[in-house]
Design an enzyme around this catalytic site. Structure first.
Site, PDB file in Angstrom:
ATOM      1  N   ASP A   1      -8.127   3.683  -3.300  1.00 39.83           N
ATOM      2  CA  ASP A   1      -7.227   2.689  -2.703  1.00 39.83           C
ATOM      3  C   ASP A   1      -6.873   1.681  -3.789  1.00 39.83           C
ATOM      4  O   ASP A   1      -7.669   0.812  -4.124  1.00 39.83           O
ATOM      5  CB  ASP A   1      -7.904   1.996  -1.518  1.00 39.83           C
ATOM      6  CG  ASP A   1      -6.978   1.012  -0.804  1.00 39.83           C
ATOM      7  OD1 ASP A   1      -5.848   0.800  -1.279  1.00 39.83           O
ATOM      8  OD2 ASP A   1      -7.405   0.448   0.226  1.00 39.83           O
TER       9      ASP A   1
ATOM     10  N   HIS B   1      -2.139   1.061   6.880  1.00 38.89           N
ATOM     11  CA  HIS B   1      -2.609   1.080   5.494  1.00 38.89           C
ATOM     12  C   HIS B   1      -2.844   2.517   5.052  1.00 38.89           C
ATOM     13  O   HIS B   1      -3.650   3.240   5.647  1.00 38.89           O
ATOM     14  CB  HIS B   1      -3.901   0.263   5.379  1.00 38.89           C
ATOM     15  CG  HIS B   1      -4.372   0.077   3.969  1.00 38.89           C
ATOM     16  ND1 HIS B   1      -3.633  -0.596   3.029  1.00 38.89           N
ATOM     17  CD2 HIS B   1      -5.510   0.484   3.341  1.00 38.89           C
ATOM     18  CE1 HIS B   1      -4.295  -0.599   1.872  1.00 38.89           C
ATOM     19  NE2 HIS B   1      -5.430   0.056   2.034  1.00 38.89           N
TER      20      HIS B   1
ATOM     21  N   CYS C   1       0.802  -1.228   0.000  1.00 36.45           N
ATOM     22  CA  CYS C   1       0.000   0.000   0.000  1.00 36.45           C
ATOM     23  C   CYS C   1       0.830   1.271   0.000  1.00 36.45           C
ATOM     24  O   CYS C   1       0.504   2.240  -0.687  1.00 36.45           O
ATOM     25  CB  CYS C   1      -0.987   0.000   1.167  1.00 36.45           C
ATOM     26  SG  CYS C   1      -0.252   0.291   2.791  1.00 36.45           S
TER      27      CYS C   1
END
Length: 290
Positions: free
Chosen positions: A122, A107, A68
């Site tokens: 995302d 994250h 991420c």
């Protein structure tokens, strides 16, 4: 770092002079269809970083994927270059075994504002919970996408992202009890406040995630990529192709074990990933499923 190089990498050929929702949806989907979610560097003796120049070279010039803080940091740079108004946020991932969120932000995601409306982007969660498109930040609204129905909930201070999935049906019954199968139909993914975060906020946690013997990213080597009909994943020596089958409210899972001598070919043919350093697959017990 060159925006045109990134566009060539994901196959985007449209105009980008207007930071609108259509453009954002297009590049978001192309990114997750082209750049894998993967942690292979950890298992190649390499170190993941938050240095954008290094991330660009890895993901764009070297055709690699990342986790991420690589994918979503690169995406934040893309947002900035195109002219979107965005804010980087930190989120706490849900631990299904403890039935609670992890205590630290691990994250990284981005919030984008378009015409006064906020959206969550995302491009790096991976496997069955990967967003294909941005989510509008409306609490309680079902937002269907090919992987399932995503939903943002807000209690006034914190947002929670959850997903309603379809049942995963394994083709080979010998693999039906695999720990990689996600049997939850409704799952919490992560929670986040709207506090702006810079990349330094994540450095200590990311160091832990790639060095701690208890980290799922140390215990498992992971590479996943979305496809037009689902996604594919290589976790340790287990290669899976998942086909979304919404007509029958199920996802078809085709799993098989591959040999060490096949790993290099699978990474190249299925993920377009070529590793430079020696790769040691890992698939030890950890809190991770597809």
């Amino acid at each position: 770092m060159d925006l045109r190089g990134y566009f060539n990498r994901i196959g985007f050929t449209g105009p980008y002079d207007k930071p609108d929702l259509d453009t954002l949806r297009t590049i978001h989907k192309l990114h997750v269809m082209t750049i894998p979610f993967e942690n292979l560097s950890i298992h190649c003796g390499e170190k993941n970083t938050t240095d954008l120049n290094i991330i660009y070279d890895k993901l764009v010039k070297s055709n690699r994927g990342g986790w991420c803080c690589e994918n979503n940091l690169l995406f934040s740079w893309v947002l900035k270059e195109i002219g979107y108004k965005y804010t980087t946020l930190g989120s706490k991932v849900f631990n299904k075994f403890q039935n609670d969120f992890y205590p630290v932000d691990s994250h990284l995601i981005n919030m984008v504002e378009i015409d006064g409306k906020p959206y969550i982007t995302d491009v790096s969660y991976g496997v069955s919970c990967q967003l294909w498109y941005p989510l509008e930040m409306i609490s309680g609204k079902d937002q269907p996408q090919p992987p399932g129905v995503f939903r943002l909930l807000n209690d006034g201070m914190t947002w929670v992202l959850e997903k309603t999935s379809r049942k995963q049906v394994v083709k080979d019954k010998a693999n039906a009890n695999s720990s990689l199968i996600d049997r939850r139909l409704v799952k919490k993914m992560y929670c986040f406040p709207l506090t702006p975060r810079n990349k330094e906020h994540f450095v200590e946690t990311l160091d832990c995630l790639q060095t701690s013997p208890d980290s799922r990213f140390v215990l498992k080597s992971i590479c996943s990529l979305q496809t037009p009909n689902g996604f594919r994943a290589l976790i340790g020596w287990t290669y899976s192709e998942i086909t979304y089958n919404p007509e029958e409210d199920s996802d078809i899972v085709d799993m098989k074990e591959i040999l060490d001598c096949e790993i290099e070919a699978v990474l190249k043919e299925k993920f377009n990933v070529v590793l430079v350093n020696k790769f040691t697959p890992k698939n030890k017990k950890a809190n991770y499923c597809m």
